[in-house]
Motif scaffolding. Structure first.
Motif, PDB file in Angstrom:
ATOM      1  N   ASP A 369       0.966  -1.115  -0.085  1.00  0.00           N
ATOM      2  CA  ASP A 369      -0.128   0.071   0.033  1.00  0.00           C
ATOM      3  C   ASP A 369       0.943   1.176   0.218  1.00  0.00           C
ATOM      4  OD1 ASP A 369      -2.064  -1.730  -0.131  1.00  0.00           O
ATOM      5  OD2 ASP A 369      -2.348  -1.559   2.296  1.00  0.00           O
ATOM      6  N   LYS A 370       0.559   2.148  -0.942  1.00  0.00           N
ATOM      7  CA  LYS A 370       1.295   3.389  -0.777  1.00  0.00           C
ATOM      8  C   LYS A 370       0.364   4.585  -0.323  1.00  0.00           C
ATOM      9  CE  LYS A 370       4.266   6.002  -4.358  1.00  0.00           C
ATOM     10  NZ  LYS A 370       4.573   6.092  -5.550  1.00  0.00           N
ATOM     11  N   ARG A 371       1.002   5.235   0.384  1.00  0.00           N
ATOM     12  CA  ARG A 371       0.207   6.485   0.920  1.00  0.00           C
ATOM     13  C   ARG A 371       0.720   7.714  -0.017  1.00  0.00           C
ATOM     14  NH1 ARG A 371      -2.783   8.496   4.790  1.00  0.00           N
ATOM     15  NH2 ARG A 371      -2.455  10.575   5.391  1.00  0.00           N
ATOM     16  N   LEU A 372      -0.230   8.516  -0.589  1.00  0.00           N
ATOM     17  CA  LEU A 372      -0.131   9.357  -1.530  1.00  0.00           C
ATOM     18  C   LEU A 372      -1.193  10.549  -1.335  1.00  0.00           C
ATOM     19  CD1 LEU A 372       1.809   9.879  -4.180  1.00  0.00           C
ATOM     20  CD2 LEU A 372      -0.091   8.858  -5.354  1.00  0.00           C
ATOM     21  N   SER A 373      -0.602  11.663  -0.381  1.00  0.00           N
ATOM     22  CA  SER A 373      -1.684  12.407  -0.094  1.00  0.00           C
ATOM     23  C   SER A 373      -0.840  13.822   0.101  1.00  0.00           C
ATOM     24  CB  SER A 373      -2.524  12.117   0.965  1.00  0.00           C
ATOM     25  OG  SER A 373      -1.824  11.994   2.264  1.00  0.00           O
ATOM     26  N   GLU A 374      -1.779  15.001  -0.191  1.00  0.00           N
ATOM     27  CA  GLU A 374      -1.378  16.222   0.658  1.00  0.00           C
ATOM     28  C   GLU A 374      -1.718  16.276   2.174  1.00  0.00           C
ATOM     29  OE1 GLU A 374      -3.526  18.922  -1.927  1.00  0.00           O
ATOM     30  OE2 GLU A 374      -1.904  19.239  -3.362  1.00  0.00           O
ATOM     31  N   THR A 375      -0.740  16.892   2.721  1.00  0.00           N
ATOM     32  CA  THR A 375      -0.995  16.876   4.290  1.00  0.00           C
ATOM     33  C   THR A 375      -0.556  18.144   4.924  1.00  0.00           C
ATOM     34  OG1 THR A 375       0.119  14.637   3.994  1.00  0.00           O
ATOM     35  CG2 THR A 375       0.081  15.575   6.166  1.00  0.00           C
ATOM     36  N   THR A 376      -1.412  18.426   6.195  1.00  0.00           N
ATOM     37  CA  THR A 376      -1.198  19.368   6.816  1.00  0.00           C
ATOM     38  C   THR A 376      -0.637  18.887   8.008  1.00  0.00           C
ATOM     39  OG1 THR A 376      -2.556  20.969   5.645  1.00  0.00           O
ATOM     40  CG2 THR A 376      -2.026  21.506   7.786  1.00  0.00           C
ATOM     41  N   ALA A 377       0.425  19.450   8.731  1.00  0.00           N
ATOM     42  CA  ALA A 377       0.766  18.933  10.093  1.00  0.00           C
ATOM     43  C   ALA A 377       1.284  20.050  10.749  1.00  0.00           C
ATOM     44  CB  ALA A 377       1.818  17.962   9.845  1.00  0.00           C
ATOM     45  N   VAL A 378       1.715  19.628  12.176  1.00  0.00           N
ATOM     46  CA  VAL A 378       2.277  20.739  13.013  1.00  0.00           C
ATOM     47  C   VAL A 378       3.474  20.191  13.439  1.00  0.00           C
ATOM     48  CG1 VAL A 378       2.116  22.057  15.325  1.00  0.00           C
ATOM     49  CG2 VAL A 378       0.016  21.704  13.937  1.00  0.00           C
ATOM     50  N   HIS A 379       4.721  20.970  13.255  1.00  0.00           N
ATOM     51  CA  HIS A 379       6.039  20.590  13.852  1.00  0.00           C
ATOM     52  C   HIS A 379       6.038  20.519  15.328  1.00  0.00           C
ATOM     53  CE1 HIS A 379      10.438  21.385  14.160  1.00  0.00           C
ATOM     54  NE2 HIS A 379      10.295  20.084  13.743  1.00  0.00           N
ATOM     55  N   VAL A 380       6.261  19.340  15.948  1.00  0.00           N
ATOM     56  CA  VAL A 380       6.252  19.327  17.379  1.00  0.00           C
ATOM     57  C   VAL A 380       7.346  20.423  18.241  1.00  0.00           C
ATOM     58  CG1 VAL A 380       6.392  17.890  19.522  1.00  0.00           C
ATOM     59  CG2 VAL A 380       5.160  17.141  17.423  1.00  0.00           C
ATOM     60  N   PRO A 381       8.520  20.414  17.617  1.00  0.00           N
ATOM     61  CA  PRO A 381       9.682  21.138  18.482  1.00  0.00           C
ATOM     62  C   PRO A 381       9.260  22.749  18.389  1.00  0.00           C
ATOM     63  CG  PRO A 381      10.667  19.591  17.189  1.00  0.00           C
ATOM     64  CD  PRO A 381       9.270  19.484  16.714  1.00  0.00           C
ATOM     65  N   THR A 382       8.720  22.975  17.231  1.00  0.00           N
ATOM     66  CA  THR A 382       8.582  24.447  16.984  1.00  0.00           C
ATOM     67  C   THR A 382       7.026  24.776  17.172  1.00  0.00           C
ATOM     68  OG1 THR A 382       8.273  24.526  14.562  1.00  0.00           O
ATOM     69  CG2 THR A 382      10.497  24.702  15.529  1.00  0.00           C
ATOM     70  N   GLY A 383       6.096  24.071  16.990  1.00  0.00           N
ATOM     71  CA  GLY A 383       4.548  24.546  16.961  1.00  0.00           C
ATOM     72  C   GLY A 383       4.144  25.295  15.465  1.00  0.00           C
ATOM     73  N   CYS A 384       5.376  24.967  15.019  1.00  0.00           N
ATOM     74  CA  CYS A 384       4.810  25.655  13.540  1.00  0.00           C
ATOM     75  C   CYS A 384       3.868  24.771  12.509  1.00  0.00           C
ATOM     76  CB  CYS A 384       6.046  26.456  12.806  1.00  0.00           C
ATOM     77  SG  CYS A 384       6.848  27.531  13.500  1.00  0.00           S
ATOM     78  N   GLY A 385       3.097  25.535  11.774  1.00  0.00           N
ATOM     79  CA  GLY A 385       2.232  24.610  10.757  1.00  0.00           C
ATOM     80  C   GLY A 385       3.300  24.171   9.437  1.00  0.00           C
ATOM     81  N   ILE A 386       3.056  22.911   9.031  1.00  0.00           N
ATOM     82  CA  ILE A 386       3.653  22.218   7.785  1.00  0.00           C
ATOM     83  C   ILE A 386       2.678  22.105   6.863  1.00  0.00           C
ATOM     84  CG2 ILE A 386       5.071  20.722   6.783  1.00  0.00           C
ATOM     85  CD1 ILE A 386       6.436  20.634   9.365  1.00  0.00           C
ATOM     86  N   THR A 387       2.526  22.700   5.446  1.00  0.00           N
ATOM     87  CA  THR A 387       1.895  21.916   4.415  1.00  0.00           C
ATOM     88  C   THR A 387       2.814  21.289   3.448  1.00  0.00           C
ATOM     89  OG1 THR A 387       0.224  23.708   4.587  1.00  0.00           O
ATOM     90  CG2 THR A 387       0.400  22.542   2.653  1.00  0.00           C
ATOM     91  N   GLY A 388       2.469  19.817   3.297  1.00  0.00           N
ATOM     92  CA  GLY A 388       3.585  19.323   2.627  1.00  0.00           C
ATOM     93  C   GLY A 388       2.789  17.998   1.983  1.00  0.00           C
ATOM     94  N   TYR A 389       3.401  16.820   1.597  1.00  0.00           N
ATOM     95  CA  TYR A 389       2.689  15.978   1.039  1.00  0.00           C
ATOM     96  C   TYR A 389       3.275  14.455   1.343  1.00  0.00           C
ATOM     97  CZ  TYR A 389       6.413  15.964  -2.372  1.00  0.00           C
ATOM     98  OH  TYR A 389       7.402  15.818  -3.196  1.00  0.00           O
ATOM     99  N   GLU A 390       2.839  13.345   1.327  1.00  0.00           N
ATOM    100  CA  GLU A 390       3.348  12.110   1.901  1.00  0.00           C
ATOM    101  C   GLU A 390       3.307  11.292   0.433  1.00  0.00           C
ATOM    102  OE1 GLU A 390       2.282  10.324   5.737  1.00  0.00           O
ATOM    103  OE2 GLU A 390       1.008  11.862   5.611  1.00  0.00           O
ATOM    104  N   MET A 391       4.317  10.557   0.043  1.00  0.00           N
ATOM    105  CA  MET A 391       4.492   9.719  -0.895  1.00  0.00           C
ATOM    106  C   MET A 391       5.543   8.485  -0.612  1.00  0.00           C
ATOM    107  SD  MET A 391       5.671  10.518  -4.767  1.00  0.00           S
ATOM    108  CE  MET A 391       4.255  11.731  -5.145  1.00  0.00           C
ATOM    109  N   HIS A 392       4.619   7.669   0.168  1.00  0.00           N
ATOM    110  CA  HIS A 392       5.562   6.515   0.687  1.00  0.00           C
ATOM    111  C   HIS A 392       4.795   5.030   0.931  1.00  0.00           C
ATOM    112  CE1 HIS A 392       4.138   6.166   5.031  1.00  0.00           C
ATOM    113  NE2 HIS A 392       3.888   7.411   4.652  1.00  0.00           N
ATOM    114  N   LYS A 393       5.659   4.025   0.811  1.00  0.00           N
ATOM    115  CA  LYS A 393       5.336   2.748   1.110  1.00  0.00           C
ATOM    116  C   LYS A 393       5.917   2.337   2.427  1.00  0.00           C
ATOM    117  CE  LYS A 393       6.795   1.496  -2.915  1.00  0.00           C
ATOM    118  NZ  LYS A 393       7.455   0.880  -4.171  1.00  0.00           N
ATOM    119  N   GLY A 394       5.283   1.588   3.109  1.00  0.00           N
ATOM    120  CA  GLY A 394       5.837   1.059   4.646  1.00  0.00           C
ATOM    121  C   GLY A 394       5.357   1.666   5.670  1.00  0.00           C
ATOM    122  N   PHE A 395       5.738   1.264   6.828  1.00  0.00           N
ATOM    123  CA  PHE A 395       5.467   2.012   8.249  1.00  0.00           C
ATOM    124  C   PHE A 395       6.731   1.767   9.052  1.00  0.00           C
ATOM    125  CE2 PHE A 395       3.636  -2.398   8.764  1.00  0.00           C
ATOM    126  CZ  PHE A 395       4.458  -2.841   9.821  1.00  0.00           C
TER     127      PHE A 395
END
Length: 482
Positions: A369-395
């Protein structure tokens, strides 16, 4: 009625992608609704699309030049090399197979239907479709079953502009020689030519320009001088990543893996005046003054683990970490940082397990299974928002996952080492988020420029369109579309 025009090249890397992006923006400024299209691309630097697939990074940039969100129809066939002889085949955004080059040659004729299907959908929605070829039509040994150059142009009845790169030398032979070796019916599709990447006074090439016109009977649409800001546009090939020649600043070193993929994380860092970015090539040791090592994504995680050890970079990174240095692993690079990478079903090659670098307390299992999506996250050490994407297989799981790199919808993402100096994440494109990039750099005592990365790319696209307007007959060139 919708029209189309194709830019082909006398070879790979002659500037087709940049020219199409600039012409897209020039057409938009004329009030034309335009979309980019590349029948077949080969790149491990892919972009996630709005319809949940993936396409080549160059077509995503061209979509941006058109003011559009990337769509899988813009690049219906994407080849992602996994070994020296085989590639993953992505059709209309979805992986359908992994095949060797010889097997792909037999598969190509079956893919023309998907190519034309995507092309015709774009034609039904836009006034103009600007098409980019791949490689060169002069590779006549690849002409049977071709879907990337003249095979497509003939099937879709799209006129062609041929581009030569004078910076490589021999541009007269490039263009005249192309006409000499291709089929006359293919040559008849070519409406004219462009000379690209001229350095110095373009009038010095006037005699050569007329010679090409006389020898081929094709019309010249102009000579494009070297565009100095081209390096500021997202690179599709890791070899094209250019950085200013800086001697100071935060030294970020990215390992140029043998199967490096999705390295667009680097483009925003390269433009920061306080950052010295080095792409480390095979056979080069890790510089002693390295501040941060980036392990980028890879199409073959276990294969690139072996590649890292062959260069001695595993020992270099451990010594770097002992000296107090930092390491950031992204996607496949994140997986490599753990104790183990297991591929029981042979997803990325022969089934088996490889020992990781051991800088993070995690282990990874590859899955189909391949995860393929645009993603919004929060960087834990700084608390800043991140807009990026995921494109990977495996966990990946392990004790260091309890210290997440980021949080996505309340869920932990990535991992941090206990000392905080080794980080791993599946998030790509994070450094395009300006606030996060500034906070991340501030953590190393480096002040970021007060610029917005996406706006900077938009400004370069505007300047590129101006440059082409100045040096090409853009009106006549676009008028040659049909």
């Amino acid at each position: 009625m919708s029209k189309s025009l194709m830019v082909q090249g006398t070879g790979s890397n002659v500037g087709k992608s940049m020219l199409v992006a600039g012409l897209c923006r020039a057409a938009v400024r004329r009030g034309v609704s335009v979309a980019p299209f590349k029948p077949q691309n080969m790149s491990n630097n892919a972009a996630v699309t709005a319809d949940g697939g993936e396409i080549g990074r160059a077509q995503a940039l061209q979509a941006m030049a058109c003011g559009l969100a990337p769509h899988t129809d813009m690049n219906p066939v994407l080849l992602k090399p996994e070994t020296d002889v085989g590639s993953q085949v992505v059709v209309q955004g979805k992986r359908i197979a992994t095949v060797k080059a010889r097997d792909y040659a037999r598969m190509k004729p079956q893919l023309m239907a998907s190519v034309l299907d995507s092309f015709n959908r774009l034609k039904s929605r836009y006034d103009l479709v600007l098409v980019e070829g791949a490689g060169s039509p002069a590779e006549v040994n690849l002409r049977p079953g071709d879907i990337a150059n003249m095979g497509f142009a003939r099937a879709a009845d799209v006129p062609v502009i041929l581009t030569g790169d004078i910076d490589r030398g021999g541009v007269i032979a490039q263009i005249v020689g192309t006409q000499a070796v291709i089929d006359p019916a293919d040559a008849a599709m070519i409406s004219g030519f462009i000379i690209n990447r001229f350095r110095g006074d373009p009038t010095l090439f006037d005699d050569g320009y007329r010679m090409i016109e006389d020898q081929t009977g094709w019309r010249g649409f102009g000579v494009v001088p070297w565009f100095n800001d081209a390096w500021k546009l997202p690179a599709e090939d890791a070899l094209d990543i250019s950085t200013p020649n800086r001697n100071d600043g935060l030294h970020v070193v990215c390992l140029k893996l043998s199967r490096i993929s999705n390295f667009d994380d680097l483009d925003p860092l390269a433009q920061e005046p306080g950052v010295r970015l080095t792409m480390l090539h095979a056979g080069q040791p890790l510089p002693a003054d390295t501040d941060v090592v980036i392990l980028p994504g890879s199409k073959s995680t276990r294969g690139d683990l072996a590649f890292i050890r062959a260069q001695g970079w595993d020992e270099d990174m451990r010594a770097h970490h002992r000296r107090g240095g930092h390491v950031l692993g992204i996607c496949g690079g994140f997986q490599m940082l753990g104790h183990m990478v297991s591929d029981p079903d042979g997803i990325e090659g022969p089934a088996g397990t490889a020992r990781g670098l051991g800088l993070l307390d995690i282990a990874t299992v590859m899955t189909a299974d391949k995860r393929l999506s645009e993603t919004t996250a929060v960087h834990v050490p700084t608390g800043c928002g991140i807009t990026g994407y995921e494109m990977h297989k495996g966990f990946s799981e392990g004790a260091d996952r309890a210290r997440p790199f980021a949080r996505i919808g309340g869920q932990n993402e990535g991992a941090l080492s206990e000392d905080g100096r080794v980080a791993g994440t599946y998030l790509h494109g994070m450094f395009r988020s300006d606030a996060f990039r500034r906070a991340w750099l501030a953590g190393f005592g480096t002040e970021a420029a007060d610029t917005a990365y996406d706006k900077a790319v938009e400004d370069v696209l505007e300047n590129l369109a101006d440059w082409l307007e100045q040096h090409l007959n853009v009106d006549d060139l676009l008028a040659s579309a049909r």
